[in-house]
Motif scaffolding. Structure first.
Motif, short mmCIF file in Angstrom:
data_model
loop_
_atom_site.label_atom_id
_atom_site.label_comp_id
_atom_site.label_asym_id
_atom_site.label_seq_id
_atom_site.Cartn_x
_atom_site.Cartn_y
_atom_site.Cartn_z
N PHE A 3 35.90 10.90 84.49
CA PHE A 3 36.08 12.33 84.27
C PHE A 3 37.44 12.63 83.64
O PHE A 3 37.54 13.44 82.70
CB PHE A 3 35.95 13.08 85.60
N VAL A 4 38.49 11.98 84.12
CA VAL A 4 39.83 12.20 83.57
C VAL A 4 39.89 11.75 82.12
O VAL A 4 40.49 12.42 81.27
CB VAL A 4 40.88 11.46 84.43
N ALA A 5 39.27 10.62 81.80
CA ALA A 5 39.28 10.13 80.42
C ALA A 5 38.54 11.09 79.49
O ALA A 5 39.00 11.38 78.38
CB ALA A 5 38.65 8.74 80.36
N LEU A 6 37.39 11.60 79.92
CA LEU A 6 36.65 12.56 79.11
C LEU A 6 37.44 13.85 78.93
O LEU A 6 37.50 14.42 77.82
CB LEU A 6 35.30 12.86 79.75
N LEU A 7 38.06 14.33 80.00
CA LEU A 7 38.85 15.55 79.92
C LEU A 7 40.05 15.38 78.99
O LEU A 7 40.36 16.26 78.18
CB LEU A 7 39.31 15.95 81.31
N THR A 8 40.71 14.24 79.08
CA THR A 8 41.85 13.98 78.21
C THR A 8 41.41 13.87 76.75
O THR A 8 42.15 14.30 75.85
CB THR A 8 42.55 12.69 78.65
N SER A 9 40.24 13.33 76.52
CA SER A 9 39.72 13.24 75.15
C SER A 9 39.51 14.63 74.55
O SER A 9 39.89 14.89 73.40
CB SER A 9 38.41 12.46 75.14
N VAL A 10 38.93 15.53 75.33
CA VAL A 10 38.72 16.89 74.84
C VAL A 10 40.05 17.58 74.58
O VAL A 10 40.24 18.24 73.54
CB VAL A 10 37.88 17.69 75.85
N PHE A 11 41.01 17.44 75.51
CA PHE A 11 42.31 18.07 75.33
C PHE A 11 43.05 17.50 74.12
O PHE A 11 43.79 18.23 73.44
CB PHE A 11 43.16 17.88 76.58
N SER A 12 42.88 16.22 73.85
CA SER A 12 43.61 15.60 72.74
C SER A 12 43.16 16.12 71.39
O SER A 12 43.94 16.08 70.42
CB SER A 12 43.45 14.08 72.80
N PHE A 13 41.93 16.60 71.30
CA PHE A 13 41.47 17.16 70.03
C PHE A 13 41.90 18.61 69.85
O PHE A 13 41.72 19.17 68.77
CB PHE A 13 39.94 17.06 69.94
N ARG A 14 42.46 19.21 70.90
CA ARG A 14 42.89 20.60 70.81
C ARG A 14 44.38 20.73 70.51
O ARG A 14 44.93 21.82 70.62
CB ARG A 14 42.59 21.31 72.14
N VAL A 15 45.05 19.66 70.15
CA VAL A 15 46.48 19.70 69.94
C VAL A 15 46.81 20.66 68.80
O VAL A 15 46.29 20.54 67.70
CB VAL A 15 47.02 18.28 69.66
N PHE A 16 47.65 21.64 69.10
CA PHE A 16 48.03 22.63 68.09
C PHE A 16 49.41 23.22 68.35
O PHE A 16 50.26 23.25 67.46
CB PHE A 16 47.00 23.77 68.05
N ASP A 17 49.66 23.69 69.59
CA ASP A 17 50.87 24.46 69.87
C ASP A 17 52.14 23.70 69.51
O ASP A 17 53.03 24.23 68.82
CB ASP A 17 50.92 24.85 71.35
N GLN A 18 52.25 22.45 69.98
CA GLN A 18 53.47 21.69 69.74
C GLN A 18 53.68 21.41 68.26
O GLN A 18 54.81 21.43 67.77
CB GLN A 18 53.47 20.40 70.55
N VAL A 19 52.58 21.17 67.55
CA VAL A 19 52.70 20.90 66.11
C VAL A 19 53.15 22.16 65.38
O VAL A 19 54.07 22.12 64.54
CB VAL A 19 51.35 20.39 65.55
N TYR A 20 52.56 23.29 65.70
CA TYR A 20 52.89 24.54 65.01
C TYR A 20 54.34 24.94 65.27
O TYR A 20 55.07 25.32 64.34
CB TYR A 20 51.94 25.64 65.47
N VAL A 21 54.77 24.86 66.55
CA VAL A 21 56.14 25.27 66.89
C VAL A 21 57.16 24.37 66.21
O VAL A 21 58.16 24.85 65.65
CB VAL A 21 56.33 25.25 68.42
N LEU A 22 56.91 23.07 66.22
CA LEU A 22 57.89 22.14 65.65
C LEU A 22 57.87 22.13 64.13
O LEU A 22 58.90 21.89 63.49
CB LEU A 22 57.64 20.74 66.20
N ILE A 58 37.44 4.99 92.56
CA ILE A 58 37.78 6.15 91.72
C ILE A 58 37.15 6.05 90.33
O ILE A 58 37.62 6.69 89.40
CB ILE A 58 39.30 6.30 91.59
N ARG A 59 36.10 5.26 90.23
CA ARG A 59 35.50 5.05 88.90
C ARG A 59 35.00 6.36 88.31
O ARG A 59 35.27 6.68 87.15
CB ARG A 59 34.35 4.06 89.01
N GLY A 60 34.29 7.16 89.09
CA GLY A 60 33.80 8.44 88.59
C GLY A 60 34.93 9.38 88.23
O GLY A 60 34.89 10.07 87.19
N THR A 61 35.97 9.43 89.06
CA THR A 61 37.12 10.28 88.78
C THR A 61 37.85 9.83 87.52
O THR A 61 38.30 10.64 86.71
CB THR A 61 38.09 10.27 89.97
N LEU A 62 37.96 8.53 87.35
CA LEU A 62 38.65 7.99 86.18
C LEU A 62 37.88 8.31 84.90
O LEU A 62 38.49 8.65 83.87
CB LEU A 62 38.80 6.47 86.34
#
Length: 329
Positions: free
Chosen positions: A251-270, A245-249
């Motif tokens: 891909f998941v790490a890259l995708l999580t990295s992109v999502f982590s820089f988009r954090v907004f909704d939870q911060v704004y609501v709270l 699962i090296r390739g899948t892993l």
């Protein structure tokens, strides 16, 4: 008188035959048709990408060179690179922006390995042939279906400072009334940790499903061969599961990295309704939105988004290059 040498015979005794001209002439046309069909099939996705990502970003680049104020009767005034200069030299603007960028990096550094590792552990745990395994998979995936705003409201009830907060009530019951009401969201030491916990809880199911699909593609014969060689569970994980699962892993790490820089909704609501420490959890997206709609400074907010976009692209390309170099080794 010249003679024509016959074509050399093949090992079967037959003369080699060249493909008919009609087949050669059809190949370029077929390639053009395949290219056209591929373009037509990808047209909706490309159109959406251009309309909702490309065009707004180009417009943001244009706005970053102007002094644009919401609700101002004055027309936009050309500023050149002034917005970018203020973003890095003006203490009133550079201070919050750099703090937001540091918070973003802290969030990404913690969330990417934590969420990826937890998703891998859950995928391995649920990759079993057990009764009602589909129910357990659905339960772990269920938080992904919830909107992040709803998740933030749920965790605001859990982390509330008052005695009605579920976490404080549980700790008070466990300590027989000796636990005081702790301000999990308002304290600077635990505010970012609270955002990380609720973000991982909401998003880990998505990465788990991707890794579970990768695990199910590994042939069972490899595990059987490893068992015959008396390989332990840890050795099977290192030498069979991880390479499979090296390739899948990655891909998941890259995708999580992109999502982590988009954090907004939870911060704004709270921040707006939950008493979250704004300075400890301010992110770049939150800074851009508040600059645009709270301070009515569209030009400065556009400059923030452009700089942040370039930083994220540079980090993503660097991460991909490092991962590619590791795969080649």
């Amino acid at each position: 008188m010249t003679t024509v040498n016959p074509a050399p015979a093949t090992p079967t005794g037959r003369k080699p035959t060249s493909p008919p001209r009609s087949a050669k002439s059809k190949r370029p046309g077929r390639r053009n048709r395949d290219w056209l069909h591929g373009l037509l099939m990808s047209a909706p996705a490309l159109g959406g990408l251009i309309a909702f990502v490309g065009a707004p970003f180009v417009y943001a680049v244009v706005l970053s060179f102007y002094n644009v104020r919401l609700g101002s009767p004055l027309p936009p005034r050309f500023f050149g690179l002034e917005q970018y200069r203020r973003l890095f030299t003006d203490p009133d603007m550079s201070g919050p922006f750099l703090r937001a960028l540091l918070n973003n990096l802290t969030f990404a550094v913690v969330v990417v390995p934590l969420q990826t590792g937890l998703a891998l552990a859950l995928a391995i745990l649920l990759n079993r042939k057990l009764k009602a395994i589909g129910l357990f998979r659905s339960l772990f995936f269920l938080p992904v279906v919830f909107p992040m705003a709803l998740v933030a409201v749920i965790w605001r009830l859990i982390l509330a400072r008052s005695g009605d907060g579920l976490l404080n009530s549980a700790l008070d019951a466990v300590t027989f009334g000796n636990w005081g009401a702790f301000n999990w969201l308002g304290d600077g030491l635990t505010a970012m940790a609270s955002i990380i916990v609720l973000s991982v809880w909401q998003g880990v199911g998505f990465q788990m499903v991707i890794l579970l699909a990768g695990l199910q593609q590994i042939p069972g014969e490899l595990y059987e061969a490893a068992s015959l060689d008396r390989a332990s569970r840890w050795q099977q994980f290192r030498h069979v599961t991880l390479p499979g699962i090296r390739g899948t892993l990655v891909f998941v790490a890259l995708l999580t990295s992109v999502f982590s820089f988009r954090v907004f909704d939870q911060v704004y609501v709270l921040v707006k309704g939950g008493g979250l420490d704004e300075d400890a959890t301010r992110t770049v997206m939150y800074q851009a939105v508040t600059t645009a709609f709270d301070q009515n400074n569209i030009g400065q907010a556009s400059a923030i988004t452009v700089v942040f976009f370039l930083i994220v692209v540079a980090l993503t390309l660097t991460q991909r290059r490092v991962v590619r170099a590791g795969n080649e080794d």
